[in-house]
Design a protein around this motif. Structure first.
Motif, PDB file in Angstrom:
ATOM      1  N   THR A 178     -49.493 -29.555  77.046  1.00  0.00           N
ATOM      2  CA  THR A 178     -50.434 -30.550  77.550  1.00  0.00           C
ATOM      3  C   THR A 178     -50.975 -31.385  76.401  1.00  0.00           C
ATOM      4  O   THR A 178     -51.160 -32.598  76.523  1.00  0.00           O
ATOM      5  CB  THR A 178     -51.606 -29.858  78.267  1.00  0.00           C
ATOM      6  N   THR A 179     -51.206 -30.736  75.264  1.00  0.00           N
ATOM      7  CA  THR A 179     -51.768 -31.397  74.087  1.00  0.00           C
ATOM      8  C   THR A 179     -50.956 -31.018  72.852  1.00  0.00           C
ATOM      9  O   THR A 179     -50.665 -29.841  72.644  1.00  0.00           O
ATOM     10  CB  THR A 179     -53.238 -30.977  73.864  1.00  0.00           C
ATOM     11  N   VAL A 180     -50.589 -32.016  72.052  1.00  0.00           N
ATOM     12  CA  VAL A 180     -49.877 -31.785  70.794  1.00  0.00           C
ATOM     13  C   VAL A 180     -50.752 -32.252  69.642  1.00  0.00           C
ATOM     14  O   VAL A 180     -51.252 -33.379  69.642  1.00  0.00           O
ATOM     15  CB  VAL A 180     -48.522 -32.512  70.760  1.00  0.00           C
ATOM     16  N   VAL A 181     -50.925 -31.360  68.660  1.00  0.00           N
ATOM     17  CA  VAL A 181     -51.737 -31.670  67.483  1.00  0.00           C
ATOM     18  C   VAL A 181     -50.860 -31.563  66.243  1.00  0.00           C
ATOM     19  O   VAL A 181     -50.251 -30.513  65.997  1.00  0.00           O
ATOM     20  CB  VAL A 181     -52.933 -30.711  67.354  1.00  0.00           C
ATOM     21  N   ALA A 182     -50.775 -32.624  65.462  1.00  0.00           N
ATOM     22  CA  ALA A 182     -50.060 -32.588  64.185  1.00  0.00           C
ATOM     23  C   ALA A 182     -50.949 -31.903  63.160  1.00  0.00           C
ATOM     24  O   ALA A 182     -52.122 -32.247  63.012  1.00  0.00           O
ATOM     25  CB  ALA A 182     -49.711 -34.000  63.730  1.00  0.00           C
ATOM     26  N   LEU A 183     -50.368 -30.938  62.444  1.00  0.00           N
ATOM     27  CA  LEU A 183     -51.151 -30.066  61.575  1.00  0.00           C
ATOM     28  C   LEU A 183     -50.725 -30.251  60.121  1.00  0.00           C
ATOM     29  O   LEU A 183     -49.632 -29.847  59.717  1.00  0.00           O
ATOM     30  CB  LEU A 183     -50.938 -28.615  62.013  1.00  0.00           C
ATOM     31  N   GLY A 184     -51.570 -30.891  59.323  1.00  0.00           N
ATOM     32  CA  GLY A 184     -51.297 -31.036  57.906  1.00  0.00           C
ATOM     33  C   GLY A 184     -50.566 -32.313  57.529  1.00  0.00           C
ATOM     34  O   GLY A 184     -50.086 -33.064  58.382  1.00  0.00           O
ATOM     35  N   SER A 185     -50.477 -32.548  56.234  1.00  0.00           N
ATOM     36  CA  SER A 185     -49.934 -33.807  55.724  1.00  0.00           C
ATOM     37  C   SER A 185     -48.494 -34.071  56.134  1.00  0.00           C
ATOM     38  O   SER A 185     -48.132 -35.197  56.475  1.00  0.00           O
ATOM     39  CB  SER A 185     -50.021 -33.824  54.192  1.00  0.00           C
ATOM     40  N   CYS A 186     -47.651 -33.036  56.090  1.00  0.00           N
ATOM     41  CA  CYS A 186     -46.241 -33.258  56.419  1.00  0.00           C
ATOM     42  C   CYS A 186     -46.080 -33.695  57.873  1.00  0.00           C
ATOM     43  O   CYS A 186     -45.242 -34.540  58.187  1.00  0.00           O
ATOM     44  CB  CYS A 186     -45.424 -31.997  56.138  1.00  0.00           C
ATOM     45  N   ALA A 187     -46.876 -33.121  58.760  1.00  0.00           N
ATOM     46  CA  ALA A 187     -46.778 -33.477  60.175  1.00  0.00           C
ATOM     47  C   ALA A 187     -47.446 -34.810  60.481  1.00  0.00           C
ATOM     48  O   ALA A 187     -46.995 -35.547  61.360  1.00  0.00           O
ATOM     49  CB  ALA A 187     -47.404 -32.373  61.028  1.00  0.00           C
ATOM     50  N   THR A 188     -48.510 -35.163  59.758  1.00  0.00           N
ATOM     51  CA  THR A 188     -49.252 -36.375  60.089  1.00  0.00           C
ATOM     52  C   THR A 188     -48.719 -37.614  59.388  1.00  0.00           C
ATOM     53  O   THR A 188     -48.709 -38.704  59.970  1.00  0.00           O
ATOM     54  CB  THR A 188     -50.741 -36.210  59.739  1.00  0.00           C
ATOM     55  N   ILE A 189     -48.262 -37.472  58.114  1.00  0.00           N
ATOM     56  CA  ILE A 189     -47.808 -38.646  57.358  1.00  0.00           C
ATOM     57  C   ILE A 189     -46.485 -38.381  56.622  1.00  0.00           C
ATOM     58  O   ILE A 189     -46.125 -39.126  55.718  1.00  0.00           O
ATOM     59  CB  ILE A 189     -48.878 -39.119  56.351  1.00  0.00           C
ATOM     60  N   ALA A 190     -45.769 -37.334  57.023  1.00  0.00           N
ATOM     61  CA  ALA A 190     -44.502 -36.908  56.405  1.00  0.00           C
ATOM     62  C   ALA A 190     -44.701 -36.264  55.043  1.00  0.00           C
ATOM     63  O   ALA A 190     -43.772 -35.674  54.492  1.00  0.00           O
ATOM     64  CB  ALA A 190     -43.495 -38.044  56.306  1.00  0.00           C
ATOM     65  N   GLY A 191     -45.895 -36.362  54.478  1.00  0.00           N
ATOM     66  CA  GLY A 191     -46.272 -35.600  53.301  1.00  0.00           C
ATOM     67  C   GLY A 191     -45.364 -35.785  52.101  1.00  0.00           C
ATOM     68  O   GLY A 191     -44.740 -36.829  51.894  1.00  0.00           O
ATOM     69  N   ILE A 192     -45.301 -34.740  51.289  1.00  0.00           N
ATOM     70  CA  ILE A 192     -44.511 -34.780  50.062  1.00  0.00           C
ATOM     71  C   ILE A 192     -43.023 -34.977  50.374  1.00  0.00           C
ATOM     72  O   ILE A 192     -42.281 -35.528  49.565  1.00  0.00           O
ATOM     73  CB  ILE A 192     -44.756 -33.503  49.242  1.00  0.00           C
ATOM     74  N   ASN A 193     -42.592 -34.550  51.552  1.00  0.00           N
ATOM     75  CA  ASN A 193     -41.182 -34.741  51.914  1.00  0.00           C
ATOM     76  C   ASN A 193     -40.768 -36.210  51.891  1.00  0.00           C
ATOM     77  O   ASN A 193     -39.597 -36.535  51.694  1.00  0.00           O
ATOM     78  CB  ASN A 193     -40.918 -34.164  53.309  1.00  0.00           C
ATOM     79  N   ALA A 194     -41.736 -37.108  52.110  1.00  0.00           N
ATOM     80  CA  ALA A 194     -41.418 -38.535  52.168  1.00  0.00           C
ATOM     81  C   ALA A 194     -41.209 -39.155  50.796  1.00  0.00           C
ATOM     82  O   ALA A 194     -40.900 -40.348  50.704  1.00  0.00           O
ATOM     83  CB  ALA A 194     -42.516 -39.287  52.920  1.00  0.00           C
ATOM     84  N   ILE A 195     -41.356 -38.369  49.719  1.00  0.00           N
ATOM     85  CA  ILE A 195     -41.038 -38.896  48.387  1.00  0.00           C
ATOM     86  C   ILE A 195     -39.603 -39.420  48.360  1.00  0.00           C
ATOM     87  O   ILE A 195     -39.298 -40.428  47.720  1.00  0.00           O
ATOM     88  CB  ILE A 195     -41.222 -37.793  47.314  1.00  0.00           C
ATOM     89  N   ARG A 196     -38.722 -38.754  49.097  1.00  0.00           N
ATOM     90  CA  ARG A 196     -37.304 -39.139  49.082  1.00  0.00           C
ATOM     91  C   ARG A 196     -37.047 -40.444  49.827  1.00  0.00           C
ATOM     92  O   ARG A 196     -35.982 -41.046  49.652  1.00  0.00           O
ATOM     93  CB  ARG A 196     -36.476 -38.039  49.711  1.00  0.00           C
ATOM     94  N   ASN A 197     -37.987 -40.889  50.644  1.00  0.00           N
ATOM     95  CA  ASN A 197     -37.748 -42.052  51.493  1.00  0.00           C
ATOM     96  C   ASN A 197     -37.465 -43.318  50.696  1.00  0.00           C
ATOM     97  O   ASN A 197     -36.783 -44.223  51.179  1.00  0.00           O
ATOM     98  CB  ASN A 197     -38.932 -42.289  52.428  1.00  0.00           C
ATOM     99  N   SER A 198     -38.012 -43.407  49.497  1.00  0.00           N
ATOM    100  CA  SER A 198     -37.812 -44.605  48.676  1.00  0.00           C
ATOM    101  C   SER A 198     -36.657 -44.438  47.693  1.00  0.00           C
ATOM    102  O   SER A 198     -36.435 -45.314  46.850  1.00  0.00           O
ATOM    103  CB  SER A 198     -39.104 -44.916  47.905  1.00  0.00           C
ATOM    104  N   GLN A 199     -35.924 -43.327  47.806  1.00  0.00           N
ATOM    105  CA  GLN A 199     -34.819 -43.057  46.896  1.00  0.00           C
ATOM    106  C   GLN A 199     -33.477 -43.194  47.617  1.00  0.00           C
ATOM    107  O   GLN A 199     -33.419 -43.173  48.850  1.00  0.00           O
ATOM    108  CB  GLN A 199     -34.952 -41.648  46.312  1.00  0.00           C
ATOM    109  N   ASP A 200     -32.432 -43.326  46.835  1.00  0.00           N
ATOM    110  CA  ASP A 200     -31.081 -43.388  47.393  1.00  0.00           C
ATOM    111  C   ASP A 200     -30.743 -42.038  48.037  1.00  0.00           C
ATOM    112  O   ASP A 200     -30.766 -41.004  47.367  1.00  0.00           O
ATOM    113  CB  ASP A 200     -30.070 -43.724  46.300  1.00  0.00           C
ATOM    114  N   PHE A 201     -30.429 -42.055  49.333  1.00  0.00           N
ATOM    115  CA  PHE A 201     -30.256 -40.815  50.074  1.00  0.00           C
ATOM    116  C   PHE A 201     -29.069 -40.003  49.567  1.00  0.00           C
ATOM    117  O   PHE A 201     -29.125 -38.772  49.466  1.00  0.00           O
ATOM    118  CB  PHE A 201     -30.095 -41.121  51.565  1.00  0.00           C
ATOM    119  N   GLU A 202     -27.977 -40.675  49.230  1.00  0.00           N
ATOM    120  CA  GLU A 202     -26.807 -39.958  48.729  1.00  0.00           C
ATOM    121  C   GLU A 202     -27.118 -39.265  47.408  1.00  0.00           C
ATOM    122  O   GLU A 202     -26.670 -38.139  47.154  1.00  0.00           O
ATOM    123  CB  GLU A 202     -25.625 -40.917  48.576  1.00  0.00           C
ATOM    124  N   ALA A 203     -27.898 -39.938  46.572  1.00  0.00           N
ATOM    125  CA  ALA A 203     -28.286 -39.335  45.294  1.00  0.00           C
ATOM    126  C   ALA A 203     -29.204 -38.138  45.515  1.00  0.00           C
ATOM    127  O   ALA A 203     -29.112 -37.128  44.807  1.00  0.00           O
ATOM    128  CB  ALA A 203     -28.980 -40.376  44.417  1.00  0.00           C
TER     129      ALA A 203
END
Length: 255
Positions: free
Chosen positions: A82-107
């Motif tokens: 009924t209700t979904v809550v995003a918990l923590g930075s990774c769930a709310t803003i992609a967090g530290i995992n999103a460091i790769r977003n600005s990098q070449d994916f193959e690299a």
């Protein structure tokens, strides 16, 4: 609210790409966990119990989404809850995992998996769960503040709308009479980061790293003025912004 036969809402916790530190914060409620089970029934919580049920009302989701399989799981969670809550930075803003977003994916794949990168099905970008399914509420932080979690859950159980602050960390630093990190010749993201953490990192003598994400409508001009006053440029602090703001910067999701 509850789909179960008793009056307690059933709560489930799920983890995706992340360290699961936010769920550990819930466990760290310690004696307050006893208060928690008085108002909710735990349907699934892998960090605390091997029991699992797909019958739940409130789903707390930790971690970012990085694969098509993640999207499938999230859609199932959304359908059940009924209700979904995003918990923590990774769930709310992609967090530290999103460091790769600005990098070449193959690299990135080569660096992580060597020559076996093609064996792993993954998106080129890490995403917050709100980019995949509709999210009702978010609890930011890396890790979350366990008292904030308890307040949000209590509000949900009592039928109240959880309220999250929308002011920068700088306000809390002033209330705590902290010496500004910039006056210590440090770089700090407090001017543009959502408060609610009681400026905990600066209280401890370090900087704000931005883990709670950008405050809505950040005063970018004021932030640039601070950088200029201390002889810094936006480019010089970009790596700090990328630590947590990778998704928000590239997707321009802050209104």
């Amino acid at each position: 609210m509850s789909k179960s036969t008793n009056m307690k809402p059933r709560v489930a916790f799920f983890d995706f790409t992340g360290c699961e530190g936010d769920q550990l914060q819930v466990i760290n409620l310690e004696e307050k966990l006893l208060e928690l089970v008085e108002i909710v029934e735990i349907a699934s919580f892998r960090e605390a119990s091997s029991a699992h049920s797909d019958d739940y009302d409130i789903a707390f989701v930790e971690g970012s989404a990085t694969t098509p399989h993640d999207a499938e799981r999230l859609e199932e969670i959304r359908e059940n809850a009924t209700t979904v809550v995003a918990l923590g930075s990774c769930a709310t803003i992609a967090g530290i995992n999103a460091i790769r977003n600005s990098q070449d994916f193959e690299a990135v794949k080569e660096r992580v998996y060597g020559g076996e990168g093609d064996l792993f099905e993954s998106w080129s970008e890490a995403k917050p769960i709100g980019a995949v399914i509709d999210v009702d509420y978010e609890i930011p932080g890396c890790p979350i503040d366990r008292q904030e979690f308890l307040r949000v859950l209590t509000d949900l159980v009592r039928g109240r709308e959880p309220k999250m602050v929308n002011y920068p960390v700088c306000l809390e630093c002033k209330l705590n009479e902290n010496t500004c990190a910039y006056l210590r010749d440090d770089i700090c993201l407090g001017p543009v980061t959502r408060g609610g953490c009681n400026s905990i990192c600066v209280n401890g003598g370090t900087r704000c790293w931005g883990c709670r994400g950008l405050v809505k409508n950040p005063n970018e001009n004021a932030a640039c003025d601070v950088l200029e006053e201390h002889g810094l440029t936006t480019d010089e602090v970009m790596n700090f912004y990328n630590l947590y703001f990778g998704w928000q910067r590239t997707e321009e999701v802050v209104q």
